[in-house]
Design a protein around this motif. Sequence first.
Motif, PDB file in Angstrom:
ATOM      1  N   GLY A  53      54.789  39.197  81.872  1.00  0.00           N
ATOM      2  CA  GLY A  53      55.996  38.725  81.200  1.00  0.00           C
ATOM      3  C   GLY A  53      56.455  39.636  80.084  1.00  0.00           C
ATOM      4  O   GLY A  53      57.433  39.325  79.372  1.00  0.00           O
ATOM      5  N   PHE A  54      55.788  40.760  79.899  1.00  0.00           N
ATOM      6  CA  PHE A  54      56.155  41.762  78.909  1.00  0.00           C
ATOM      7  C   PHE A  54      55.423  43.052  79.267  1.00  0.00           C
ATOM      8  O   PHE A  54      54.519  43.047  80.104  1.00  0.00           O
ATOM      9  N   THR A  55      55.835  44.151  78.677  1.00  0.00           N
ATOM     10  CA  THR A  55      55.119  45.417  78.862  1.00  0.00           C
ATOM     11  C   THR A  55      54.456  45.804  77.548  1.00  0.00           C
ATOM     12  O   THR A  55      54.811  45.291  76.472  1.00  0.00           O
ATOM     13  N   LEU A  56      53.513  46.718  77.614  1.00  0.00           N
ATOM     14  CA  LEU A  56      52.868  47.171  76.390  1.00  0.00           C
ATOM     15  C   LEU A  56      53.852  47.879  75.472  1.00  0.00           C
ATOM     16  O   LEU A  56      53.685  47.888  74.249  1.00  0.00           O
ATOM     17  N   ALA A  57      54.899  48.461  76.050  1.00  0.00           N
ATOM     18  CA  ALA A  57      55.935  49.113  75.242  1.00  0.00           C
ATOM     19  C   ALA A  57      56.733  48.100  74.422  1.00  0.00           C
ATOM     20  O   ALA A  57      57.411  48.476  73.455  1.00  0.00           O
ATOM     21  N   ASP A  58      56.674  46.811  74.805  1.00  0.00           N
ATOM     22  CA  ASP A  58      57.376  45.764  74.070  1.00  0.00           C
ATOM     23  C   ASP A  58      56.620  45.321  72.825  1.00  0.00           C
ATOM     24  O   ASP A  58      57.139  44.524  72.034  1.00  0.00           O
ATOM     25  N   ILE A  59      55.383  45.798  72.656  1.00  0.00           N
ATOM     26  CA  ILE A  59      54.561  45.398  71.515  1.00  0.00           C
ATOM     27  C   ILE A  59      54.904  46.273  70.309  1.00  0.00           C
ATOM     28  O   ILE A  59      54.901  47.496  70.398  1.00  0.00           O
ATOM     29  N   HIS A  60      55.178  45.627  69.165  1.00  0.00           N
ATOM     30  CA  HIS A  60      55.499  46.358  67.945  1.00  0.00           C
ATOM     31  C   HIS A  60      54.474  46.110  66.832  1.00  0.00           C
ATOM     32  O   HIS A  60      54.521  46.764  65.792  1.00  0.00           O
ATOM     33  N   LEU A  61      53.568  45.175  67.054  1.00  0.00           N
ATOM     34  CA  LEU A  61      52.488  44.926  66.101  1.00  0.00           C
ATOM     35  C   LEU A  61      51.441  46.035  66.230  1.00  0.00           C
ATOM     36  O   LEU A  61      51.175  46.502  67.350  1.00  0.00           O
ATOM     37  N   PRO A  62      50.824  46.483  65.139  1.00  0.00           N
ATOM     38  CA  PRO A  62      49.753  47.479  65.260  1.00  0.00           C
ATOM     39  C   PRO A  62      48.667  47.020  66.231  1.00  0.00           C
ATOM     40  O   PRO A  62      48.067  45.956  66.051  1.00  0.00           O
ATOM     41  N   THR A  63      48.458  47.809  67.276  1.00  0.00           N
ATOM     42  CA  THR A  63      47.528  47.450  68.351  1.00  0.00           C
ATOM     43  C   THR A  63      46.663  48.662  68.676  1.00  0.00           C
ATOM     44  O   THR A  63      47.175  49.771  68.810  1.00  0.00           O
ATOM     45  N   ALA A 110      53.825  53.333  75.059  1.00  0.00           N
ATOM     46  CA  ALA A 110      53.724  52.213  74.123  1.00  0.00           C
ATOM     47  C   ALA A 110      53.500  52.757  72.714  1.00  0.00           C
ATOM     48  O   ALA A 110      52.375  53.069  72.323  1.00  0.00           O
ATOM     49  N   GLY A 111      54.575  52.877  71.958  1.00  0.00           N
ATOM     50  CA  GLY A 111      54.520  53.566  70.677  1.00  0.00           C
ATOM     51  C   GLY A 111      53.669  52.902  69.615  1.00  0.00           C
ATOM     52  O   GLY A 111      53.110  53.576  68.750  1.00  0.00           O
ATOM     53  N   ALA A 112      53.559  51.564  69.628  1.00  0.00           N
ATOM     54  CA  ALA A 112      52.801  50.860  68.592  1.00  0.00           C
ATOM     55  C   ALA A 112      51.306  50.828  68.882  1.00  0.00           C
ATOM     56  O   ALA A 112      50.533  50.324  68.072  1.00  0.00           O
ATOM     57  N   ILE A 113      50.912  51.358  70.037  1.00  0.00           N
ATOM     58  CA  ILE A 113      49.513  51.280  70.458  1.00  0.00           C
ATOM     59  C   ILE A 113      48.807  52.606  70.207  1.00  0.00           C
ATOM     60  O   ILE A 113      49.270  53.664  70.627  1.00  0.00           O
TER      61      ILE A 113
END
Length: 300
Positions: free
Chosen positions: A230-240, A263-266
Amino acid sequence: MNQAREGKVRLLDGRNLAYHEYGQISGYPILLFHGTPGSRLWFVDDEPISHQLGIRLLALDRPGYGGSDPQPDRTLFDWVNDVKEAVQHWELHEYSVLGVSGGGAYAAACAYHAPLGLRSAALVSSVMPFVSGKAPRSMSRSNRAVFWLCRYMPWLMRSTVSAQVKMIDKDPQRFKKSLREGNRHLPASDRAVLQHGEQQEAMMLHMREAYRQGPEELVRENLLLGKPWGFTLADIHLPTYVFHGTQDTLAPYEEMVRYTARAGAIQVTTVEEAGHFLTEDERIWREILLVLRDGQLQRC
């Protein structure tokens, strides 16, 4: 050293969510999400490194595992709601989440939704989304077989699990021998972990609790993990933070590289010549806890 603590969170829909607590009770909170299958029982005794680092570990059973009530037809996002309620129960103002193997998908879902108070997430030896519901060919054949059986012959998967549980209960020495001498599909680093008696005891405790309610949740969860997230890792903006061994074939390294590339935030930490059981390496375990506590990678 404090003894490990146990309890249950009563959720708004009436379900109970079981947890086991380790480390320093006044320390920085990190929620632990187990693999598939798995349970809240991560350690035989309390966990010394979390004490040293001033960290409070809260390990949760997902629905249908261990002491947590089932939630048929649940989704990854349903777990985010459960976590929100648990955090409110514990009155946590800030916290991080850490998901291992199958639990990584749930940590990713939390990072995507970024509920109030969640500061960061770690995905350790994590599964990645399947294409068309099929396990990737880079995954070990035995692990692909588990996903296939859950999808097409769940009755056989249930029977296999029941036989494993019976072995743990009736002939634990035989089960330990199977850990030492079996698992030829695993890389050398993972097989080495399973040679130690303490690790065998922990594995037996962890797995027996995972199947306390029977094998049904393993079947359900493997089907869930094969569906779109339901989402991609690229959609994550929290520090991961992602930690992955190059020799991992249970959650294939190649899939992690492919899915985190954009995925920039990862931030990815690759562990050379390592397999799936990264949290059993004290140096890596310490590094994972530190980055979640401090918000920056530190080489130990």
